[in-house]
Design a protein around this motif. Structure first.
Motif, PDB file in Angstrom:
ATOM      1  N   ILE A  35     -30.016   4.165  44.114  1.00 17.09           N
ATOM      2  CA  ILE A  35     -30.157   2.825  43.554  1.00 17.09           C
ATOM      3  C   ILE A  35     -29.833   2.841  42.061  1.00 17.09           C
ATOM      4  O   ILE A  35     -29.151   1.941  41.553  1.00 17.09           O
ATOM      5  N   ALA A  36     -30.285   3.876  41.355  1.00 16.81           N
ATOM      6  CA  ALA A  36     -29.991   3.998  39.922  1.00 16.81           C
ATOM      7  C   ALA A  36     -28.491   4.143  39.685  1.00 16.81           C
ATOM      8  O   ALA A  36     -27.934   3.537  38.760  1.00 16.81           O
ATOM      9  N   VAL A  37     -27.819   4.938  40.520  1.00 17.35           N
ATOM     10  CA  VAL A  37     -26.365   5.100  40.393  1.00 17.35           C
ATOM     11  C   VAL A  37     -25.666   3.766  40.622  1.00 17.35           C
ATOM     12  O   VAL A  37     -24.738   3.394  39.886  1.00 17.35           O
ATOM     13  N   ALA A  38     -26.111   3.018  41.626  1.00 17.99           N
ATOM     14  CA  ALA A  38     -25.531   1.692  41.886  1.00 17.99           C
ATOM     15  C   ALA A  38     -25.715   0.783  40.678  1.00 17.99           C
ATOM     16  O   ALA A  38     -24.789   0.063  40.281  1.00 17.99           O
ATOM     17  N   ALA A  39     -26.904   0.829  40.051  1.00 19.76           N
ATOM     18  CA  ALA A  39     -27.166   0.009  38.864  1.00 19.76           C
ATOM     19  C   ALA A  39     -26.229   0.384  37.723  1.00 19.76           C
ATOM     20  O   ALA A  39     -25.678  -0.490  37.045  1.00 19.76           O
ATOM     21  N   VAL A  40     -26.019   1.680  37.525  1.00 17.30           N
ATOM     22  CA  VAL A  40     -25.109   2.132  36.464  1.00 17.30           C
ATOM     23  C   VAL A  40     -23.679   1.669  36.758  1.00 17.30           C
ATOM     24  O   VAL A  40     -22.976   1.188  35.862  1.00 17.30           O
ATOM     25  N   ILE A  41     -23.245   1.779  37.995  1.00 16.32           N
ATOM     26  CA  ILE A  41     -21.901   1.318  38.367  1.00 16.32           C
ATOM     27  C   ILE A  41     -21.765  -0.181  38.093  1.00 16.32           C
ATOM     28  O   ILE A  41     -20.755  -0.629  37.526  1.00 16.32           O
ATOM     29  N   LEU A  42     -22.778  -0.958  38.461  1.00 18.46           N
ATOM     30  CA  LEU A  42     -22.740  -2.406  38.213  1.00 18.46           C
ATOM     31  C   LEU A  42     -22.674  -2.701  36.715  1.00 18.46           C
ATOM     32  O   LEU A  42     -21.929  -3.583  36.281  1.00 18.46           O
ATOM     33  N   LEU A  43     -23.431  -1.956  35.915  1.00 15.31           N
ATOM     34  CA  LEU A  43     -23.368  -2.129  34.463  1.00 15.31           C
ATOM     35  C   LEU A  43     -21.968  -1.799  33.931  1.00 15.31           C
ATOM     36  O   LEU A  43     -21.429  -2.522  33.094  1.00 15.31           O
ATOM     37  N   LEU A  44     -21.393  -0.702  34.451  1.00 16.19           N
ATOM     38  CA  LEU A  44     -20.039  -0.318  34.022  1.00 16.19           C
ATOM     39  C   LEU A  44     -18.987  -1.334  34.462  1.00 16.19           C
ATOM     40  O   LEU A  44     -17.933  -1.448  33.837  1.00 16.19           O
ATOM     41  N   MET A  45     -19.288  -2.076  35.522  1.00 15.74           N
ATOM     42  CA  MET A  45     -18.391  -3.137  35.986  1.00 15.74           C
ATOM     43  C   MET A  45     -18.512  -4.391  35.110  1.00 15.74           C
ATOM     44  O   MET A  45     -17.776  -5.353  35.304  1.00 15.74           O
ATOM     45  N   GLY A  46     -19.477  -4.384  34.196  1.00 14.66           N
ATOM     46  CA  GLY A  46     -19.657  -5.529  33.312  1.00 14.66           C
ATOM     47  C   GLY A  46     -20.699  -6.526  33.763  1.00 14.66           C
ATOM     48  O   GLY A  46     -20.825  -7.609  33.186  1.00 14.66           O
ATOM     49  N   ARG A  47     -21.480  -6.179  34.780  1.00 14.91           N
ATOM     50  CA  ARG A  47     -22.532  -7.086  35.241  1.00 14.91           C
ATOM     51  C   ARG A  47     -23.637  -7.146  34.191  1.00 14.91           C
ATOM     52  O   ARG A  47     -23.934  -6.135  33.532  1.00 14.91           O
ATOM     53  N   ASN A  48     -24.243  -8.300  34.026  1.00 19.77           N
ATOM     54  CA  ASN A  48     -25.355  -8.461  33.083  1.00 19.77           C
ATOM     55  C   ASN A  48     -26.592  -7.762  33.627  1.00 19.77           C
ATOM     56  O   ASN A  48     -26.890  -7.881  34.817  1.00 19.77           O
ATOM     57  N   ALA A 105     -29.080   3.488  54.992  1.00 19.89           N
ATOM     58  CA  ALA A 105     -29.239   2.051  54.762  1.00 19.89           C
ATOM     59  C   ALA A 105     -29.109   1.723  53.276  1.00 19.89           C
ATOM     60  O   ALA A 105     -28.456   0.735  52.905  1.00 19.89           O
ATOM     61  N   ILE A 106     -29.718   2.534  52.423  1.00 24.32           N
ATOM     62  CA  ILE A 106     -29.616   2.305  50.976  1.00 24.32           C
ATOM     63  C   ILE A 106     -28.166   2.438  50.536  1.00 24.32           C
ATOM     64  O   ILE A 106     -27.672   1.631  49.733  1.00 24.32           O
ATOM     65  N   PHE A 107     -27.471   3.433  51.049  1.00 26.57           N
ATOM     66  CA  PHE A 107     -26.060   3.611  50.693  1.00 26.57           C
ATOM     67  C   PHE A 107     -25.233   2.379  51.074  1.00 26.57           C
ATOM     68  O   PHE A 107     -24.450   1.877  50.274  1.00 26.57           O
ATOM     69  N   ILE A 108     -25.427   1.886  52.289  1.00 24.53           N
ATOM     70  CA  ILE A 108     -24.670   0.722  52.758  1.00 24.53           C
ATOM     71  C   ILE A 108     -24.987  -0.503  51.895  1.00 24.53           C
ATOM     72  O   ILE A 108     -24.084  -1.224  51.456  1.00 24.53           O
ATOM     73  N   GLU A 109     -26.267  -0.735  51.644  1.00 28.43           N
ATOM     74  CA  GLU A 109     -26.670  -1.908  50.856  1.00 28.43           C
ATOM     75  C   GLU A 109     -26.171  -1.804  49.419  1.00 28.43           C
ATOM     76  O   GLU A 109     -25.692  -2.785  48.842  1.00 28.43           O
ATOM     77  N   ALA A 110     -26.262  -0.608  48.824  1.00 27.92           N
ATOM     78  CA  ALA A 110     -25.782  -0.413  47.454  1.00 27.92           C
ATOM     79  C   ALA A 110     -24.268  -0.614  47.389  1.00 27.92           C
ATOM     80  O   ALA A 110     -23.753  -1.249  46.451  1.00 27.92           O
ATOM     81  N   ALA A 111     -23.555  -0.100  48.381  1.00 31.23           N
ATOM     82  CA  ALA A 111     -22.103  -0.286  48.422  1.00 31.23           C
ATOM     83  C   ALA A 111     -21.760  -1.770  48.527  1.00 31.23           C
ATOM     84  O   ALA A 111     -20.823  -2.256  47.870  1.00 31.23           O
ATOM     85  N   TRP A 112     -22.529  -2.507  49.356  1.00 28.64           N
ATOM     86  CA  TRP A 112     -22.300  -3.951  49.476  1.00 28.64           C
ATOM     87  C   TRP A 112     -22.550  -4.652  48.140  1.00 28.64           C
ATOM     88  O   TRP A 112     -21.765  -5.504  47.719  1.00 28.64           O
TER      89      TRP A 112
END
Length: 196
Positions: free
Chosen positions: A25-38, A97-104
């Motif tokens: 989940i933390a990795v997904a959050a970092v990726i979203l931040l790097l994508m420019g998400r607020n 399940a976490i992987f699938i949801e984070a990828a989505w």
């Protein structure tokens, strides 16, 4: 027996899996931040619940009407992974399940999908999710997964139907309509969702 204790009994190394899940989940959050998400809503506040789906607060805070869809994701992922990998420990299935949801969540916040939402649905002003909302969505999916792991199948199905009907009634949208409108938009549904 509480859900976590029940799952721990079924999955000996649950703490290990929960730690790996938190890392994912933390990795997904970092990726979203790097994508420019607020990180949070640009309004500068954090709200527990936002009921107005037509406001700029939608998909920016902890929970909203679409949270019901993410809980249903947890129900579905538990069921699918139970069918496909029932010999695997519950903790491993939870990681799947976490992987699938984070990828989505990452895919959903690409410009391509955000544009698709604006074109095909009534979400004309949709700008994507805040990182807080995406992380919350993943955690609500985990909650749904835990519920489905512990509850009788009939109760999980009834609750999913209630969530779908409730969201459809209150906001004229739900998981089923969202999938239909993303994959094969129908003018009749769009008109109904717009109150026409």
């Amino acid at each position: 027996m509480p859900a976590v204790a029940y799952i721990q009994k079924k999955s000996p190394n649950l703490r290990y899996y929960l730690l790996l899940g938190a890392l994912m989940i933390a990795v997904a959050a970092v990726i979203l931040l790097l994508m420019g998400r607020n990180p949070i809503c640009t309004c500068g506040t954090v709200k527990l619940w936002v009921s107005d789906t037509n406001s700029s607060d939608n998909s920016q805070h902890i929970a909203d009407w679409y949270t019901l869809s993410h809980i249903i994701h947890g129900f579905l992922f538990y069921g699918i992974l139970w069918l496909a990998a029932r010999k695997r420990p519950v903790g491993q299935r939870l990681l799947g399940a976490i992987f699938i949801e984070a990828a989505w969540e990452i895919f959903e916040n690409t410009e391509m999908v955000i544009s698709r939402y604006r074109e095909a649905t009534i979400a004309l002003g949709y700008v994507g999710d805040s990182v807080l909302n995406s992380v919350s969505d993943i955690l609500f999916m985990v909650l749904g997964f835990f519920f489905a792991a512990r509850a009788p199948i009939w109760l999980t199905i009834v609750l999913a139907i209630i969530f779908e009907l409730l969201a459809g009634w209150v906001i004229r949208d739900n998981l089923t309509l969202n999938i239909v409108m993303l994959l094969y938009p129908l003018d009749a549904i769009k008109a109904w969702q717009g109150g026409l």
